[in-house]
Design an enzyme around this catalytic site. Sequence first.
Site, PDB file in Angstrom:
ATOM      1  N   LYS A 101      11.804  44.502 -18.620  1.00 52.45           N
ATOM      2  CA  LYS A 101      11.459  45.482 -17.486  1.00 52.45           C
ATOM      3  C   LYS A 101      10.077  45.782 -17.680  1.00 52.45           C
ATOM      4  O   LYS A 101       9.637  46.345 -18.877  1.00 52.45           O
ATOM      5  CB  LYS A 101      12.678  46.677 -17.668  1.00 52.45           C
ATOM      6  CG  LYS A 101      12.332  47.691 -16.850  1.00 52.45           C
ATOM      7  CD  LYS A 101      13.288  48.903 -16.763  1.00 52.45           C
ATOM      8  CE  LYS A 101      12.977  49.904 -16.019  1.00 52.45           C
ATOM      9  NZ  LYS A 101      14.026  51.155 -16.080  1.00 52.45           N
ATOM     10  N   LYS A 149      12.664  42.452 -14.079  1.00 50.97           N
ATOM     11  CA  LYS A 149      12.612  43.491 -13.119  1.00 50.97           C
ATOM     12  C   LYS A 149      11.094  43.982 -13.306  1.00 50.97           C
ATOM     13  O   LYS A 149      10.533  43.981 -14.519  1.00 50.97           O
ATOM     14  CB  LYS A 149      13.521  44.642 -13.524  1.00 50.97           C
ATOM     15  CG  LYS A 149      13.550  45.870 -12.591  1.00 50.97           C
ATOM     16  CD  LYS A 149      14.377  46.998 -13.159  1.00 50.97           C
ATOM     17  CE  LYS A 149      13.760  48.150 -12.470  1.00 50.97           C
ATOM     18  NZ  LYS A 149      14.379  49.361 -12.995  1.00 50.97           N
TER      19      LYS A 149
HETATM   20  C1  PBG Z   1      15.563  53.873 -15.000  1.00 51.00           C
HETATM   21  C2  PBG Z   1      15.623  52.787 -13.886  1.00 51.00           C
HETATM   22  C3  PBG Z   1      14.280  52.882 -13.018  1.00 51.00           C
HETATM   23  C4  PBG Z   1      14.788  51.859 -12.119  1.00 51.00           C
HETATM   24  C5  PBG Z   1      16.124  51.322 -12.450  1.00 51.00           C
HETATM   25  N1  PBG Z   1      16.480  51.996 -13.576  1.00 51.00           N
HETATM   26  C6  PBG Z   1      12.963  53.517 -12.988  1.00 51.00           C
HETATM   27  C7  PBG Z   1      12.027  53.592 -13.700  1.00 51.00           C
HETATM   28  O1  PBG Z   1      12.015  52.964 -14.867  1.00 51.00           O
HETATM   29  O2  PBG Z   1      11.247  54.337 -13.792  1.00 51.00           O
HETATM   30  C8  PBG Z   1      14.151  51.330 -10.971  1.00 51.00           C
HETATM   31  C9  PBG Z   1      14.811  50.690  -9.937  1.00 51.00           C
HETATM   32  C10 PBG Z   1      14.026  50.483  -8.677  1.00 51.00           C
HETATM   33  O3  PBG Z   1      12.686  50.903  -8.392  1.00 51.00           O
HETATM   34  O4  PBG Z   1      14.565  50.084  -7.568  1.00 51.00           O
HETATM   35  N2  PBG Z   1      14.849  53.715 -16.255  1.00 51.00           N
HETATM   36 ZN    ZN Z   2      14.928  55.576 -17.561  1.00 53.09          ZN
END
Ligand code: PBG
Ligand code: ZN
Length: 321
Positions: free
Chosen positions: A192, A245
Amino acid sequence: MIIRPRRLRLTQAIRDMVCETRLSPSMFVYPVFIREGHNIIEDIPAMPGQKRYSPDTLPAILERAVKAEIGGVLFFGIPEHKDECGSQAYADDGVIQQAIRVSKREFPELTVIGDVCMCEYTSHGHCGVIRDGCVDNDASIELLSRVAVSQAQAGADIVAPSDMMDGHTAAIREALDSEGLINTLIFSYAVKYASAFYGPFREAAGSAPAFGDRKTYQMDPRNSREGVREALLDVQEGADMVMVKPGLPYLDVLSAVKKAVNVPVGSYCVSGEYSMIKAAASQGWLNEKNAVLEAAVCQARAGADIIITYHALDLAGWINA
Ligand code: PBG
Ligand code: ZN
């Protein structure tokens, strides 16, 4: 002798027969935002077409997911009260635990994935607990394990840790097993990135960090080999599936991860990717259906077995049409 590969492209039927990538509704996962309260279905301005639901209004949208025969739903909880350690994330009657119970009561066959993180639940908006102004990795994974256990006890089939703490998958696996939750799967957000494309999500979930950023725990967009390393570590720790992601901007990473691991790989087409297409389509600058189908095909071609997308229900309809 002239070699003419285009012979294979003469008719639509032949193109369909020989194509290398196929989409199916079962590969799509639909993210759903659940907030506390009753009788609420509210718009998310930064994500046109997406809503926040209170647990009691969930069944209508879940029924659409069942009818579309998609792979599953991914729940994000938005609590009324946030605190330093995000205690509503692991409360037995927390909003996501309530939502999971509603889903399992109404549609037992629908696969429910719980997003496991602290940022929607903490007053500071970080994905773990803060000590001396920094996220404390090891204290955080203890709480994240409690979050995973509470979601599994509520009935989640799969837990998806999105916090990016080191060692979270092993800690969660151990915690689940020690509670007898041996059949709960872990779909780790292993790879991520610290991405600007999460902007609309943070509005939807009210989870923007109050100070600093997430660059000490989320990944640097300049690195792809590091992504492979993260994925391999999570598989070694017991992840049943791993995710990359965001989606489209990271297809090279997705492809590298797919080659490196032997578990199913997911691609999360995130909120910013969704909202960009929605914004352009609303201006008539591109065709929403064609753009979304192409984006999904490209993620599948790059190696995605699973695609998490806010367009999941639309995609299922377009494929079956
Ligand atoms: C929480 C999380 C996030 C997303 C999924 N789980 C946001 C982040 O890390 O700030 C993003 C999902 C999206 O943008 O569609 N950790
Ligand atoms: Zn988070």
